[in-house]
Design a protein around this motif. Structure first.
Motif, PDB file in Angstrom:
ATOM      1  N   VAL A 168       0.849  -1.189   0.000  1.00  0.00           N
ATOM      2  CA  VAL A 168       0.000   0.000   0.000  1.00  0.00           C
ATOM      3  C   VAL A 168       0.883   1.236   0.000  1.00  0.00           C
ATOM      4  O   VAL A 168       1.881   1.299   0.728  1.00  0.00           O
ATOM      5  CB  VAL A 168      -0.919   0.018   1.245  1.00  0.00           C
ATOM      6  N   CYS A 169       0.531   2.206  -0.827  1.00  0.00           N
ATOM      7  CA  CYS A 169       1.252   3.481  -0.854  1.00  0.00           C
ATOM      8  C   CYS A 169       0.286   4.601  -0.515  1.00  0.00           C
ATOM      9  O   CYS A 169      -0.783   4.708  -1.118  1.00  0.00           O
ATOM     10  CB  CYS A 169       1.869   3.721  -2.231  1.00  0.00           C
ATOM     11  N   VAL A 170       0.656   5.422   0.451  1.00  0.00           N
ATOM     12  CA  VAL A 170      -0.175   6.553   0.850  1.00  0.00           C
ATOM     13  C   VAL A 170       0.668   7.819   0.814  1.00  0.00           C
ATOM     14  O   VAL A 170       1.688   7.914   1.507  1.00  0.00           O
ATOM     15  CB  VAL A 170      -0.763   6.356   2.263  1.00  0.00           C
ATOM     16  N   GLN A 171       0.267   8.778   0.003  1.00  0.00           N
ATOM     17  CA  GLN A 171       0.965  10.058  -0.052  1.00  0.00           C
ATOM     18  C   GLN A 171       0.665  10.846   1.221  1.00  0.00           C
ATOM     19  O   GLN A 171      -0.493  10.967   1.616  1.00  0.00           O
ATOM     20  CB  GLN A 171       0.516  10.850  -1.273  1.00  0.00           C
ATOM     21  N   THR A 172       1.696  11.345   1.860  1.00  0.00           N
ATOM     22  CA  THR A 172       1.504  12.137   3.069  1.00  0.00           C
ATOM     23  C   THR A 172       1.772  13.599   2.764  1.00  0.00           C
ATOM     24  O   THR A 172       2.594  13.937   1.915  1.00  0.00           O
ATOM     25  CB  THR A 172       2.426  11.666   4.211  1.00  0.00           C
ATOM     26  N   TYR A 173       1.079  14.457   3.503  1.00  0.00           N
ATOM     27  CA  TYR A 173       1.176  15.900   3.294  1.00  0.00           C
ATOM     28  C   TYR A 173       1.377  16.584   4.645  1.00  0.00           C
ATOM     29  O   TYR A 173       1.300  15.954   5.698  1.00  0.00           O
ATOM     30  CB  TYR A 173      -0.105  16.429   2.643  1.00  0.00           C
ATOM     31  N   ASP A 174       1.600  17.879   4.592  1.00  0.00           N
ATOM     32  CA  ASP A 174       1.673  18.670   5.817  1.00  0.00           C
ATOM     33  C   ASP A 174       0.246  18.982   6.241  1.00  0.00           C
ATOM     34  O   ASP A 174      -0.310  20.030   5.921  1.00  0.00           O
ATOM     35  CB  ASP A 174       2.466  19.961   5.566  1.00  0.00           C
ATOM     36  N   GLU A 175      -0.355  18.038   6.945  1.00  0.00           N
ATOM     37  CA  GLU A 175      -1.752  18.104   7.322  1.00  0.00           C
ATOM     38  C   GLU A 175      -1.934  17.430   8.673  1.00  0.00           C
ATOM     39  O   GLU A 175      -1.018  16.744   9.149  1.00  0.00           O
ATOM     40  CB  GLU A 175      -2.614  17.409   6.271  1.00  0.00           C
ATOM     41  N   PRO A 176      -3.077  17.598   9.331  1.00  0.00           N
ATOM     42  CA  PRO A 176      -3.302  16.920  10.604  1.00  0.00           C
ATOM     43  C   PRO A 176      -3.118  15.409  10.450  1.00  0.00           C
ATOM     44  O   PRO A 176      -3.546  14.809   9.461  1.00  0.00           O
ATOM     45  CB  PRO A 176      -4.757  17.271  10.937  1.00  0.00           C
ATOM     46  N   ALA A 177      -2.490  14.798  11.451  1.00  0.00           N
ATOM     47  CA  ALA A 177      -2.149  13.380  11.363  1.00  0.00           C
ATOM     48  C   ALA A 177      -3.374  12.500  11.164  1.00  0.00           C
ATOM     49  O   ALA A 177      -3.305  11.476  10.462  1.00  0.00           O
ATOM     50  CB  ALA A 177      -1.395  12.956  12.621  1.00  0.00           C
ATOM     51  N   ASN A 178      -4.502  12.855  11.751  1.00  0.00           N
ATOM     52  CA  ASN A 178      -5.680  12.012  11.632  1.00  0.00           C
ATOM     53  C   ASN A 178      -6.207  11.949  10.203  1.00  0.00           C
ATOM     54  O   ASN A 178      -6.842  10.964   9.817  1.00  0.00           O
ATOM     55  CB  ASN A 178      -6.780  12.490  12.576  1.00  0.00           C
ATOM     56  N   ILE A 179      -5.945  12.983   9.406  1.00  0.00           N
ATOM     57  CA  ILE A 179      -6.340  12.940   7.996  1.00  0.00           C
ATOM     58  C   ILE A 179      -5.485  11.912   7.261  1.00  0.00           C
ATOM     59  O   ILE A 179      -5.984  11.137   6.433  1.00  0.00           O
ATOM     60  CB  ILE A 179      -6.217  14.330   7.352  1.00  0.00           C
ATOM     61  N   THR A 180      -4.189  11.894   7.586  1.00  0.00           N
ATOM     62  CA  THR A 180      -3.315  10.890   6.983  1.00  0.00           C
ATOM     63  C   THR A 180      -3.730   9.492   7.408  1.00  0.00           C
ATOM     64  O   THR A 180      -3.714   8.557   6.598  1.00  0.00           O
ATOM     65  CB  THR A 180      -1.846  11.145   7.370  1.00  0.00           C
ATOM     66  N   VAL A 181      -4.122   9.339   8.665  1.00  0.00           N
ATOM     67  CA  VAL A 181      -4.587   8.036   9.140  1.00  0.00           C
ATOM     68  C   VAL A 181      -5.802   7.590   8.331  1.00  0.00           C
ATOM     69  O   VAL A 181      -5.921   6.410   7.959  1.00  0.00           O
ATOM     70  CB  VAL A 181      -4.915   8.086  10.645  1.00  0.00           C
ATOM     71  N   ASP A 182      -6.718   8.506   8.035  1.00  0.00           N
ATOM     72  CA  ASP A 182      -7.871   8.169   7.195  1.00  0.00           C
ATOM     73  C   ASP A 182      -7.407   7.658   5.831  1.00  0.00           C
ATOM     74  O   ASP A 182      -7.963   6.695   5.287  1.00  0.00           O
ATOM     75  CB  ASP A 182      -8.774   9.381   6.999  1.00  0.00           C
TER      76      ASP A 182
END
Length: 205
Positions: A168-182
């Motif tokens: 699985v690949c998930v792009q991460t951004y400078d955003e609240p961590a819970n959004i990345t968790v979603d």
């Protein structure tokens, strides 16, 4: 990537905050320093109500010294072999979320171990995100002060193709961590539906 794996990349924003499933295998987070493996891993484990483990901490506990000192204390290659032993032990335990060291997944033997026994999730971050998160940190032995950007660019060039072998690949951004968790949960759900079609829904997260 082995024959029964598929790389899923999520859209720029989550399409749904809720899914219902439990991981059939341990979840192993991989990626470069600063991508958020520990912070995302802790939150992901909480969402699943699973244990969380940081393999770097386990390696340091086993060695009795800091990650950056292991090769100099025990000899060249000791960190790589130590990571393999620790990750092997963690993967033999009940399902949990594991954050790995920066280069753990780039070692052939360790990567094959993870592929066989876990669902690997690459937290893929761009240069600006990584640079912002690691600059000024004193706990990054692979980075030389003043050369962080140069070193990160080289590491991205060298290691991103290998990280791309993750399930699985998930792009991460400078955003609240819970959004990345979603993002991670949605991407994992897609992967599990495709690769484990008979796996039963066990838990609402």
């Amino acid at each position: 990537m082995n024959g029964n794996s598929e790389n899923f990349t999520t859209p720029s924003r989550p399409t749904s905050p809720l899914v219902s499933f439990m991981p059939p295998k341990p979840v192993v987070l991989v990626g470069l320093m600063g991508c958020g493996k520990t912070s995302i891993g802790k939150r992901l484990a909480k969402r699943f109500d699973l244990p969380f483990c940081d393999s770097d901490q386990e390696v340091e506990a086993a060695a009795g010294c800091a990650i950056g000192d292991i090769d100099s204390v025990f000899g060249e290659g000791s960190l790589q072999s130590g990571e393999y032993r620790v990750i092997s032990r963690l993967l033999s335990q009940p399902v949990q979320v594991i954050a790995t060291g920066c280069l753990s997944f780039t070692y052939d033997k360790t990567r094959e171990l993870i592929k066989e026994n876990a669902i690997s999730v690459w937290l893929k971050a761009d240069l600006q995100t990584l640079f912002t998160r690691v600059t000024g940190r004193k706990d990054r032995p692979l980075l030389e002060p003043g050369r962080e950007e140069e070193i990160l660019i080289k590491m991205m060039e060298d290691y991103y193709p290998t990280f791309g072998e993750s399930n699985v690949c998930v792009q991460t951004y400078d955003e609240p961590a819970n959004i990345t968790v979603d993002r991670v949960i949605i991407a994992m759900s897609e992967f599990i539906k495709a690769q484990y079609p008979d796996y039963h829904v066990l838990k609402s997260v």
